[in-house]
Enzyme design. Sequence first.
Site, PDB file in Angstrom:
ATOM      1  N   ASP A  81       9.736 124.904   1.137  1.00 25.58           N
ATOM      2  CA  ASP A  81       9.208 123.821   1.872  1.00 25.58           C
ATOM      3  C   ASP A  81       9.892 122.661   0.994  1.00 25.58           C
ATOM      4  OD1 ASP A  81       7.954 121.976   3.360  1.00 25.58           O
ATOM      5  OD2 ASP A  81       6.120 122.015   2.091  1.00 25.58           O
ATOM      6  N   ASP A  83       8.459 118.617   1.077  1.00 25.70           N
ATOM      7  CA  ASP A  83       7.495 117.716   0.828  1.00 25.70           C
ATOM      8  C   ASP A  83       6.485 118.509  -0.559  1.00 25.70           C
ATOM      9  OD1 ASP A  83       8.132 115.527   2.159  1.00 25.70           O
ATOM     10  OD2 ASP A  83       7.666 116.754   4.018  1.00 25.70           O
TER      11      ASP A  83
END
Length: 511
Positions: A81, A83
Amino acid sequence: MLLCKLIVSSTLKLSLRLLEKQKCGGVLEFQRCHSINRLESAYQAIRDKCDSKKLPKDVEIKAVFACNELDLKEVKVYGFDYDYTLACYKPSMDYLLYNLGRQTLIEQFKYPKAIGELHYKPGFAIRGLHYDIEKGILLKLDSFLQIQFGSVYRGLTPLSNEEVLQVYKNRIIPIAYVEARTELEQDAYTKMVQLADLFSVPEMTLLCNVADYFERNHIDFHPEILFRDVKNSFRNSHPVMHKIVEQNVSEYIKHSEDLRLFFNRLVAADKKLFLVTNSPYRFVNKGMAMLIGNDWKDYFDVIIVQARKPRFFTEKSRPIRVFDEQSGTHVWDRVMKLEKGKIYYEGTVKQLQDMTGWRGHQVLYFGDHPYSDLADVTLEHGWRTGAIINELTHEIETLNRTDFKQNANWLQMLTQLIEEHQDCEDPNEQRVLAKWMQERDHIRNEIKFVFNEQFGSVFRTYHNPTYFSRRLFRFADIYTSNITNLLNYSVNHTFYPRRGVMPHEYSSYFV
């Protein structure tokens, strides 16, 4: 003569036992009845033992912790991912999101301009809390869905234990109140929502700030309407946040000297890398260029932006599209294969697996959200998973404090002392036990407050794991505070979980 002596001796012993039983208030197991002096002596002996006990070693802040055995030799593909996984944000991000959300409430939702004076309160909320949409209450639940007393707030005001019980009638929240019963209900209305990611922390702080303003000014409001307005204000603010961060990335993203080194190691070991993020391409590109360099895309075999997780992992037929960097738009061409160097948009995990052949335990995916990042790929696709929990740095620093270790040791030993001496019924002895209980409550609160004054540790309540911990340990094979902590381990390392102590094993020889 011998028989007579035996009879007299037995009679004397029986009389003494009956006398002792009478003194102890009729308790059958009279051995448990202790004089006050004996209780005080037992307390002092345990206190001395605790003071002489060697404190445990410090926990390594950059360690990787195993919930499940994970052999990295089996991992051929690393997924990430963006963030709070590759990009870790500074506190300035919380202030930015809070201020934008507050501004949107005023400008778009026509909330009173006076709430513009309600400033962000760093350290008020923590990740993993639940918000009761119907009642407008922010609270902390443990792994048994029990409310942790002392960690229940309406607005910025803590509720007493009596007020909590008056609202909920019970300390345990029914599971149907917290969790969706079927997959079809995942996006449906639920009575409680959980703050499962760090973007939710400033959101909940604004929610509690505004609710407190309404309460103080005697303004009637509907808790659910307020919740949904704040949620929508943050959702509407994200595009603005993206543009602001793009213009000054170093103001909001922590620099990482080791991230490029980490990727170099994986590539050198012939590992495949992919990125699946909900963030838009321009935002990701600016951040990754600062973290790794303008050639960051060369490290990844597949890059998918605006994936709309968790739908990326749950939906079956949402076409993947190519994102054109030059025009900043999505083209309509049919995607038959995933090519290195191209940017893709939306799609599903099924398409990713079908086009690459990356499946099951050969894939290790890292994210910060136990649900939208880790749950479905673990339960439905058999991927291995790693959770990046930024708060772990603060949690471990707190665990390593000398005063915390001393309090934790004494809490354990005092609790055992109370457990062993609790059955005496003499009023004087009960008063001594009551003092011990008060001391135990005081120590528990001290241990809680050093993590967070309102809600304590992200990972546990007074004695149980939190609801957040239960989900984290269920869906993550490993977890750590930063992705680059893996540099402390080889690409062939095996992570072994520690043997936990079950309640019935506590006193056994192999603990």
